[in-house]
Design a protein around this motif. Sequence first.
Motif, short mmCIF file in Angstrom:
data_model
loop_
_atom_site.label_atom_id
_atom_site.label_comp_id
_atom_site.label_asym_id
_atom_site.label_seq_id
_atom_site.Cartn_x
_atom_site.Cartn_y
_atom_site.Cartn_z
N ASN A 28 0.80 -1.22 0.00
CA ASN A 28 0.00 0.00 0.00
C ASN A 28 0.84 1.27 0.00
OD1 ASN A 28 -2.42 -1.42 0.04
ND2 ASN A 28 -2.40 -1.58 2.25
N MET A 40 3.10 4.24 -1.19
CA MET A 40 3.19 4.97 -2.46
C MET A 40 4.42 5.87 -2.43
SD MET A 40 0.43 3.86 -3.88
CE MET A 40 -0.43 4.85 -5.05
N PRO A 72 2.63 3.00 -6.62
CA PRO A 72 2.96 2.12 -5.50
C PRO A 72 4.45 1.81 -5.50
CG PRO A 72 1.17 1.19 -6.83
CD PRO A 72 1.71 2.37 -7.57
#
Length: 170
Positions: free
Chosen positions: A26, A28, A66
Amino acid sequence: MFCKSMARGSYALLGLMLSGCSSAENEMAGGNLAAVNHTLNAINWFSVNGYRAHGGGGSSCCIILPIKWRPGLMAHIEWEVDPNRFAKIKRKTTGFGFDEEAWAAHKAKFQRHSATVEIPEWSGTDSCGLKVHFLVCNQIKVTTSCWGYGSPNNPIKEPKQMREPAVCPG
């Protein structure tokens, strides 16, 4: 005193909850957004997933991707083409500046396109941003390769300054 320690405890708990939700999948990171124009037309501007950049070549900051690649990552690309980049817009015969009517007629020929393509896999955290390659027939290819265009290791091999074919594949 009780309220201060309770507030500190609440902040600590919130911090633990937020970090507990975080995972490598998750996370980024920002990267450069670059364009490589393989056509004879001018790419006035383009955007990828809403991140807008100037077209044609070079890179602009930034796009958020990501840190770790995952299947199904898509890039929705929108762009504007000037099919006659060498058009001469004459100056007004009186006054200063462009002939607004001639510019409006030229600008009316600009074309807007969009495409959605899959973002290719990169290994580990070796993404070097996103490079959008504009090809003839309004085709798009994207790469996250760290190798520059023209390198034998770059996955995009199409030449630059390609002419539009008489008929584009359907």
